[in-house]
Design a protein around this motif. Structure first.
Motif, PDB file in Angstrom:
ATOM      1  N   SER A 169      61.549  48.844  83.531  1.00 11.42           N
ATOM      2  CA  SER A 169      60.363  48.208  82.958  1.00 11.42           C
ATOM      3  C   SER A 169      59.139  49.075  83.241  1.00 11.42           C
ATOM      4  CB  SER A 169      60.160  46.788  83.511  1.00 11.42           C
ATOM      5  OG  SER A 169      59.955  46.809  84.895  1.00 11.42           O
ATOM      6  N   ILE A 170      58.255  49.124  82.250  1.00 14.90           N
ATOM      7  CA  ILE A 170      56.979  49.837  82.367  1.00 14.90           C
ATOM      8  C   ILE A 170      55.905  48.847  81.936  1.00 14.90           C
ATOM      9  CG2 ILE A 170      55.602  51.786  81.565  1.00 14.90           C
ATOM     10  CD1 ILE A 170      58.271  53.220  80.949  1.00 14.90           C
ATOM     11  N   GLU A 171      55.005  48.541  82.867  1.00 12.03           N
ATOM     12  CA  GLU A 171      54.007  47.500  82.619  1.00 12.03           C
ATOM     13  C   GLU A 171      52.621  47.962  83.053  1.00 12.03           C
ATOM     14  OE1 GLU A 171      56.217  43.402  83.533  1.00 12.03           O
ATOM     15  OE2 GLU A 171      56.312  44.825  85.189  1.00 12.03           O
ATOM     16  N   SER A 172      51.642  47.218  82.576  1.00 10.65           N
ATOM     17  CA  SER A 172      50.263  47.459  82.967  1.00 10.65           C
ATOM     18  C   SER A 172      49.589  46.121  83.240  1.00 10.65           C
ATOM     19  CB  SER A 172      49.533  48.198  81.833  1.00 10.65           C
ATOM     20  OG  SER A 172      48.214  48.506  82.227  1.00 10.65           O
ATOM     21  N   ASP A 173      48.501  46.149  84.009  1.00  8.11           N
ATOM     22  CA  ASP A 173      47.755  44.921  84.295  1.00  8.11           C
ATOM     23  C   ASP A 173      47.214  44.313  83.010  1.00  8.11           C
ATOM     24  OD1 ASP A 173      47.984  44.885  87.111  1.00  8.11           O
ATOM     25  OD2 ASP A 173      46.434  46.411  87.271  1.00  8.11           O
ATOM     26  N   PHE A 174      47.265  42.994  82.949  1.00 10.32           N
ATOM     27  CA  PHE A 174      46.671  42.267  81.838  1.00 10.32           C
ATOM     28  C   PHE A 174      46.260  40.895  82.341  1.00 10.32           C
ATOM     29  CE2 PHE A 174      46.879  39.506  78.085  1.00 10.32           C
ATOM     30  CZ  PHE A 174      46.006  40.185  77.254  1.00 10.32           C
ATOM     31  N   ASP A 175      44.965  40.650  82.397  1.00 11.34           N
ATOM     32  CA  ASP A 175      44.421  39.377  82.857  1.00 11.34           C
ATOM     33  C   ASP A 175      44.985  39.046  84.248  1.00 11.34           C
ATOM     34  OD1 ASP A 175      42.709  37.255  82.591  1.00 11.34           O
ATOM     35  OD2 ASP A 175      44.074  36.031  81.409  1.00 11.34           O
ATOM     36  N   THR A 176      45.695  37.933  84.418  1.00 13.47           N
ATOM     37  CA  THR A 176      46.247  37.581  85.733  1.00 13.47           C
ATOM     38  C   THR A 176      47.720  37.957  85.857  1.00 13.47           C
ATOM     39  OG1 THR A 176      46.818  35.371  84.946  1.00 13.47           O
ATOM     40  CG2 THR A 176      44.667  35.641  86.023  1.00 13.47           C
ATOM     41  N   GLY A 177      48.171  38.842  84.998  1.00 15.88           N
ATOM     42  CA  GLY A 177      49.573  39.235  85.041  1.00 15.88           C
ATOM     43  C   GLY A 177      49.768  40.656  84.569  1.00 15.88           C
ATOM     44  N   ARG A 178      50.879  40.880  83.903  1.00 20.72           N
ATOM     45  CA  ARG A 178      51.233  42.204  83.400  1.00 20.72           C
ATOM     46  C   ARG A 178      51.799  42.099  81.994  1.00 20.72           C
ATOM     47  NH1 ARG A 178      54.391  44.185  88.807  1.00 20.72           N
ATOM     48  NH2 ARG A 178      52.599  43.995  90.208  1.00 20.72           N
ATOM     49  N   ILE A 179      51.733  43.216  81.291  1.00 23.91           N
ATOM     50  CA  ILE A 179      52.262  43.307  79.938  1.00 23.91           C
ATOM     51  C   ILE A 179      52.945  44.658  79.800  1.00 23.91           C
ATOM     52  CG2 ILE A 179      50.145  44.242  78.919  1.00 23.91           C
ATOM     53  CD1 ILE A 179      50.638  42.340  76.550  1.00 23.91           C
ATOM     54  N   GLY A 180      54.073  44.707  79.095  1.00 23.48           N
ATOM     55  CA  GLY A 180      54.756  45.989  78.976  1.00 23.48           C
ATOM     56  C   GLY A 180      56.085  45.902  78.269  1.00 23.48           C
ATOM     57  N   LEU A 181      56.971  46.855  78.561  1.00 20.16           N
ATOM     58  CA  LEU A 181      58.280  46.968  77.932  1.00 20.16           C
ATOM     59  C   LEU A 181      59.388  46.844  78.973  1.00 20.16           C
ATOM     60  CD1 LEU A 181      57.690  49.979  75.521  1.00 20.16           C
ATOM     61  CD2 LEU A 181      57.916  47.581  74.875  1.00 20.16           C
TER      62      LEU A 181
END
Length: 197
Positions: free
Chosen positions: A57-69
């Motif tokens: 998994s590859i993710e980035s910070d988004f609001d109060t969580g993470r978003i990614g693949l």
């Protein structure tokens, strides 16, 4: 012409500096996946064997969580009739993280994407897939964390597709198999190490 070059460079620098503020999380996973079944022409059910899976998994910070693949691959076979099947998932996912204490956090997330089933007895190999996951992350350092999760994986499969198989008991007996339903459910448990950049 110089104004266009300066404007382009300025936009690139601004977008790069904005992106560099966001953390990037890379997690290689190893796990175990269960689930999925097929049936033969006589209505007998055969399960896909539970087996290990590898994921990334590859993710980035988004609001109060993470978003990614999220990508995972499970190499398995149909029990008793020895038909190989490789199941691949590629999902766009997001998750909400809850800080439990200074080092420990929990998370809950959803994913949508596609699956690819590599099997000689499947005609339509691509399908829509979805995922629900939950887990815990334990921070070892600012850049390194241990991660564990449970994940449900569902995928749309073509249960009208049939394939011929040979039963291992005599070698001459043949059967016809197909997915039991048009929606295949699997559950995986994964452990990983998360690097933060």
């Amino acid at each position: 012409m110089h104004k266009i070059v300066k404007l382009t460079l300025g936009l690139l620098l601004c977008s790069t500096s904005t992106y560099s503020v966001a953390d990037l999380y890379v997690t290689p996973w190893v796990g175990y996946t269960l689930g999925g079944s097929v049936e033969n022409q006589d209505g007998e059910d055969f399960d896909l064997k539970g087996s290990t899976n590898l994921a990334l998994s590859i993710e980035s910070d988004f609001d109060t969580g993470r978003i990614g693949l999220f990508y995972t691959r499970q190499a398995t076979e149909v029990e008793k009739i020895k038909q190989d099947s490789d199941v691949h998932y590629l999902l766009f996912q997001s998750s909400i993280h809850y800080q439990l204490d200074e080092q420990l956090s929990s998370y809950l997330g959803l994913g949508l994407g596609g699956s690819y089933i590599e099997a000689g007895w499947v005609d339509n190999k691509l399908g829509f897939s979805a995922s629900i996951m939950g887990g815990f992350e334990y921070k070892l350092t600012e850049q390194l964390a241990l991660n564990g999760q449970v994940r449900w994986l569902g995928t749309v499969v073509d249960n009208d597709t049939t394939g011929v198989c040979n039963l291992p008991s005599s070698g001459s007996d043949s059967c016809v198999i197909q997915f039991k339903t048009s929606w295949m459910n699997q559950v995986s448990t994964n452990v990983g190490v998360t690097w933060r950049f």
